[in-house]
Enzyme design. Structure first.
Site, PDB file in Angstrom:
ATOM      1  CE  LYS A  53      -3.678  -2.659   2.049  1.00 47.23           C
ATOM      2  NZ  LYS A  53      -4.594  -3.279   2.699  1.00 47.23           N
ATOM      3  CD  GLN A  97      -3.652  -4.554   6.432  1.00 46.01           C
ATOM      4  OE1 GLN A  97      -2.829  -3.374   5.374  1.00 46.01           O
ATOM      5  NE2 GLN A  97      -4.078  -5.333   5.956  1.00 46.01           N
ATOM      6  CG  ASP A 120      -9.928  -0.912   4.681  1.00 49.30           C
ATOM      7  OD1 ASP A 120      -9.304  -1.278   3.485  1.00 49.30           O
ATOM      8  OD2 ASP A 120      -8.704  -0.866   6.006  1.00 49.30           O
TER       9      ASP A 120
END
Ligand code: NAD
Length: 280
Positions: A53, A97, A120
């Site tokens: 990422k 995460q 997200d």
């Protein structure tokens, strides 16, 4: 014989589009998007994902920051970190995460991210907007699948779409996006008659996490097969949820594993962060 859908190439195209838009944003409005990634503890897979990422963020011209904290962090400390990122005007996207250590309530942490920074697309507000068909930030993996379908010229409209798996991060939002695109959608889980349901699919999306659960012989000839599964085998190789070798003889299009849906997820995260930065 199915045509392969090249996720790597499509993802590279998405990143190039984002990069061009970032340059425009900087020229016109004088700032670039900022992505903050929070990583808790030493989960090896999380480390790999976060590295990917950060690399993509650098490639498209974002500012990005990794906040790597020890697994012993308390829930309150983690919520306080999220709160600081919520308040930081240079941060447009926040990604925590997963998975988080067991002593932390992941749902509470996800809900603490400001919905407009939730790149997200997991926040209940964004999940609710998706289910209401309203614009918002949507989960990256199913959004990437929609882009792949578009790239190969497959419109879900009027088709029977079958999604195997009903997780909040892949299966459910996938089903909602396909519904929004006017497909007739079936969602399967452990109690479903998979050979029957899979056999009805014009578009099949497998998001289960069981290697080769879906047999090639179940697949309707000419179906479009999207395999989200990423199962690490004992030999270290990745396998999908679909029996690829047999499925590719029946499908019209199929995604490989690796090199299919995987690269799309990070590319769409870049798109979401840009969207958040532009306040769209
Ligand atoms: P999950 O474990 O949260 O959900 C799996 C779903 O599959 C559940 O809804 C469950 O009901 C269903 N399921 C499990 N076993 C089944 C069976 N035998 N028959 C029918 N349904 C069954 O998993 P997830 O987070 O949705 O991920 C699914 C897969 O996709 C995993 O392999 C994961 O690694 C992969 N994944 C890939 C990406 C990517 O970027 N390519 C992103 C997220 C997840």
């Amino acid at each position: 014989m199915a045509q392969l859908i090249d996720g790597k190439a499509i993802a590279a195209r998405v990143r190039a589009e984002v990069k061009a838009e970032v340059e425009k944003l900087q020229a016109e409005r004088g700032f670039v998007p900022g992505l903050a990634v929070v990583r808790v503890g030493e989960d090896p897979a999380s480390k790999v994902y976060v590295t990917g990422k950060k690399k993509a963020a650098a490639e498209v011209g974002f500012n990005s920051w990794e906040h790597h904290v020890d697994a012993s962090i308390t829930q309150d400390e983690l919520l306080a970190l999220v709160g600081r990122l919520n308040d930081d005007p240079a941060v447009h996207g926040i990604l925590v995460q997963l998975p988080l250590p067991k002593h932390i309530d992941a749902e509470r942490v996800i809900s603490a991210v400001k919905p407009e920074k939730d790149v997200d697309g997991f926040h209940p507000t964004n999940a609710g907007k998706l289910s209401l068909g309203k614009p918002g930030l949507v989960p990256c993996t199913p959004w990437g699948v929609m882009r792949m379908l578009e790239e190969v010229g497959v419109s879900p409209e009027g088709k029977r779409a079958v999604v195997v798996g009903r997780s909040n991060i892949v299966g459910k939002p996938m089903a909602l996006m396909l519904l929004q695109a006017n497909a007739t959608v079936t969602v399967c889980h452990r109690k479903s008659d998979l050979p029957f349901e899979v056999g009805m699919a014009d578009i099949l999306v497998a998001a289960v996490g069981v290697p080769e659960l879906i047999k090639g012989e179940w697949i309707k000839p000419g179906a479009v097969v999207i395999d989200v599964g990423m199962n690490r085998m004992p030999d270290g190789k990745l396998k999908g949820d679909v029996e690829f070798a047999a499925a590719k003889d029946r499908a019209s299009f199929i995604t490989p594993v690796p090199g299919g849906v995987g690269p799309m997820t990070i590319a769409m995260l870049m798109r979401n962060t840009l969207k958040a930065a532009k306040g769209e």
